[in-house]
Design a protein around this motif. Structure first.
Motif, PDB file in Angstrom:
ATOM      1  N   LEU A 220      -4.854 -16.388  16.700  1.00  0.00           N
ATOM      2  CA  LEU A 220      -5.893 -15.775  17.598  1.00  0.00           C
ATOM      3  C   LEU A 220      -5.039 -13.987  17.715  1.00  0.00           C
ATOM      4  O   LEU A 220      -6.174 -13.318  16.806  1.00  0.00           O
ATOM      5  CB  LEU A 220      -5.554 -16.302  18.356  1.00  0.00           C
ATOM      6  CG  LEU A 220      -6.878 -17.611  18.773  1.00  0.00           C
ATOM      7  CD1 LEU A 220      -6.824 -18.351  20.359  1.00  0.00           C
ATOM      8  CD2 LEU A 220      -7.933 -17.689  18.229  1.00  0.00           C
TER       9      LEU A 220
ATOM     10  N   GLY B  51      -5.086 -13.005  14.210  1.00  0.00           N
ATOM     11  CA  GLY B  51      -6.851 -12.631  13.544  1.00  0.00           C
ATOM     12  C   GLY B  51      -7.596 -11.868  14.339  1.00  0.00           C
ATOM     13  O   GLY B  51      -8.417 -10.991  13.644  1.00  0.00           O
ATOM     14  N   ILE B  52      -7.405 -11.315  15.487  1.00  0.00           N
ATOM     15  CA  ILE B  52      -7.624 -10.085  15.803  1.00  0.00           C
ATOM     16  C   ILE B  52      -7.511  -9.150  15.454  1.00  0.00           C
ATOM     17  O   ILE B  52      -8.071  -7.910  15.217  1.00  0.00           O
ATOM     18  CB  ILE B  52      -7.898 -10.397  17.386  1.00  0.00           C
ATOM     19  CG1 ILE B  52      -9.071 -11.789  17.823  1.00  0.00           C
ATOM     20  CG2 ILE B  52      -8.869  -9.353  18.013  1.00  0.00           C
ATOM     21  CD1 ILE B  52      -9.299 -12.092  19.301  1.00  0.00           C
TER      22      ILE B  52
ATOM     23  N   SER C  46      -6.772 -20.065  11.305  1.00  0.00           N
ATOM     24  CA  SER C  46      -6.880 -18.910   9.624  1.00  0.00           C
ATOM     25  C   SER C  46      -7.867 -19.318   9.229  1.00  0.00           C
ATOM     26  O   SER C  46      -8.924 -18.667   8.474  1.00  0.00           O
ATOM     27  CB  SER C  46      -5.828 -18.631   9.446  1.00  0.00           C
ATOM     28  OG  SER C  46      -5.329 -20.093   8.391  1.00  0.00           O
TER      29      SER C  46
ATOM     30  N   PHE D 112     -11.431 -17.489  11.039  1.00  0.00           N
ATOM     31  CA  PHE D 112     -10.662 -16.107  10.516  1.00  0.00           C
ATOM     32  C   PHE D 112     -11.750 -16.035   9.389  1.00  0.00           C
ATOM     33  O   PHE D 112     -12.725 -15.160  10.013  1.00  0.00           O
ATOM     34  CB  PHE D 112      -9.900 -15.778  10.651  1.00  0.00           C
ATOM     35  CG  PHE D 112      -9.808 -15.422  12.846  1.00  0.00           C
ATOM     36  CD1 PHE D 112     -10.482 -14.410  12.669  1.00  0.00           C
ATOM     37  CD2 PHE D 112      -8.372 -16.400  13.098  1.00  0.00           C
ATOM     38  CE1 PHE D 112      -9.431 -14.561  14.381  1.00  0.00           C
ATOM     39  CE2 PHE D 112      -8.333 -15.647  14.955  1.00  0.00           C
ATOM     40  CZ  PHE D 112      -9.015 -14.976  14.828  1.00  0.00           C
TER      41      PHE D 112
ATOM     42  N   ALA E  47     -14.963 -13.971   8.630  1.00  0.00           N
ATOM     43  CA  ALA E  47     -15.027 -12.700   7.589  1.00  0.00           C
ATOM     44  C   ALA E  47     -16.275 -12.493   6.060  1.00  0.00           C
ATOM     45  O   ALA E  47     -16.654 -11.874   5.679  1.00  0.00           O
ATOM     46  CB  ALA E  47     -13.612 -12.269   7.039  1.00  0.00           C
TER      47      ALA E  47
END
Length: 96
Positions: free
Chosen positions: A27, A30-31, A85, A88, A92
């Motif tokens: 996390l 990803g951020i 992932s 994310f 995206a």
């Protein structure tokens, strides 16, 4: 011959700790990671979770089932980080 363990610790605790750290790491990666290097950071994070799994199982101090517990910790970390992932990646696609 060695004495039997009177109250052996649960192997699930070490696995859950490894998986939770992998989830938090995924996390954070990803951020915070830039979009161009996010997959490289996921690989680095997975490598760190492999080392953590090995260390947690070494600290447990029981030889029986060591390889199986380390493998379960690594595989669980891979699955947790993979699912995060993918999340994310899908986010995206729709945020652009």
């Amino acid at each position: 011959m060695s004495d039997p363990a009177l109250a052996p610790r649960s192997p699930l605790t070490g696995l859950v700790v490894t998986w939770a750290v992998a989830a938090v790491g995924a996390l954070v990666i990803g951020i915070l990671a830039p979009a161009s290097t996010v997959m490289a950071w996921f690989v680095i994070g997975f490598g760190a979770s492999i080392l953590l799994s090995f260390a947690v199982q070494l600290l447990r101090g029981e030889a029986k089932g060591f390889i199986l517990r380390v493998a379960a910790g690594c595989l669980g970390s891979l699955l947790v980080m993979g699912v995060i992932s993918i999340g994310f990646g899908v986010a995206a696609l729709f945020s652009a």
